[in-house]
Scaffold this motif. Structure first.
Motif, PDB file in Angstrom:
ATOM      1  N   ILE A 135      19.529 -36.014  65.276  1.00 49.65           N
ATOM      2  CA  ILE A 135      18.137 -35.818  66.027  1.00 49.65           C
ATOM      3  C   ILE A 135      16.669 -36.021  65.445  1.00 49.65           C
ATOM      4  N   ASP A 136      16.382 -36.783  65.400  1.00 49.73           N
ATOM      5  CA  ASP A 136      15.082 -36.744  64.584  1.00 49.73           C
ATOM      6  C   ASP A 136      13.817 -36.201  65.363  1.00 49.73           C
ATOM      7  N   HIS A 137      13.556 -36.626  67.037  1.00 50.16           N
ATOM      8  CA  HIS A 137      12.811 -36.313  67.763  1.00 50.16           C
ATOM      9  C   HIS A 137      13.137 -36.197  69.323  1.00 50.16           C
ATOM     10  N   ILE A 138      12.505 -35.129  69.967  1.00 52.97           N
ATOM     11  CA  ILE A 138      13.129 -35.132  71.122  1.00 52.97           C
ATOM     12  C   ILE A 138      11.393 -34.191  71.872  1.00 52.97           C
ATOM     13  N   LYS A 139      11.507 -35.205  73.236  1.00 49.76           N
ATOM     14  CA  LYS A 139       9.757 -35.001  73.261  1.00 49.76           C
ATOM     15  C   LYS A 139      10.694 -34.520  75.397  1.00 49.76           C
ATOM     16  N   SER A 140      10.341 -33.668  76.113  1.00 50.37           N
ATOM     17  CA  SER A 140      10.809 -33.077  76.785  1.00 50.37           C
ATOM     18  C   SER A 140       8.976 -33.101  78.321  1.00 50.37           C
ATOM     19  N   SER A 141       9.628 -33.801  79.469  1.00 50.61           N
ATOM     20  CA  SER A 141       8.465 -34.111  80.740  1.00 50.61           C
ATOM     21  C   SER A 141       8.680 -33.133  81.985  1.00 50.61           C
TER      22      SER A 141
END
Length: 161
Positions: A135-141
């Motif tokens: 995993i390189d990047h995680i963005k949560s909303s």
């Protein structure tokens, strides 16, 4: 094998069952102007042909203690088959993941997660998602309010008889 084509009765059956999968066969038959036996055979045929993949009961997430919906965008460091398959295999094991889509565009996966609270989300992130390799990047909303949610597909685009 002959090609199966939906007729107006099949489409009506699908519309009714999408709205309420628990509709009794007798009521379904009345609503589509068939006797119960042919109606039941049509439903079985729609299942056999894959139009009906399963019948479910939809629960209110708040009532069952899962009021928080989180949409998570995940970018992998490499989009290679082995890494994609490994990610998908792990995601499929986690019951709080309601949906997961392989995406085209800026992110690799979009996940919809349901949890009881932010602490549970943090635990999911710390103990599960961030433990996956690649995993390189995680963005949560976080969802503030559900404006629209439906499970019925529009069937008006299907060709008439």
């Amino acid at each position: 094998m002959t090609e199966f084509k939906l007729d107006a009765i099949d489409r009506k059956i699908l519309e009714i069952l999408q709205a309420d999968a628990g509709t009794p066969n007798i009521e379904l038959a009345e609503r589509v102007a068939l006797s119960p036996s042919p109606c039941s055979r049509r439903v079985k045929n729609l299942e056999d042909q894959g139009y009906i993949s399963r019948r479910v009961t939809l629960l209110d997430p708040g009532k069952v203690g899962l009021p928080v919906s989180v949409f998570i965008q995940v970018t992998l460091n490499h989009q290679i088959k082995k890494q994609l398959e490994g990610f998908e295999r792990e995601i499929a094991k986690w019951p709080e993941v309601m949906e997961c889509y392989l995406m085209a565009g800026d992110v690799d996966y979009l996940i919809r997660l349901v949890v009881p609270d932010l602490h549970a989300y943090q635990e999911f992130l710390d103990q599960k998602l961030t433990q996956l390799e690649g995993i390189d990047h995680i963005k949560s909303s976080f969802s503030l309010k559900q404006v629209r949610y439906k499970t019925e597909f529009p069937l008006d685009h299907l060709a008439p008889d």
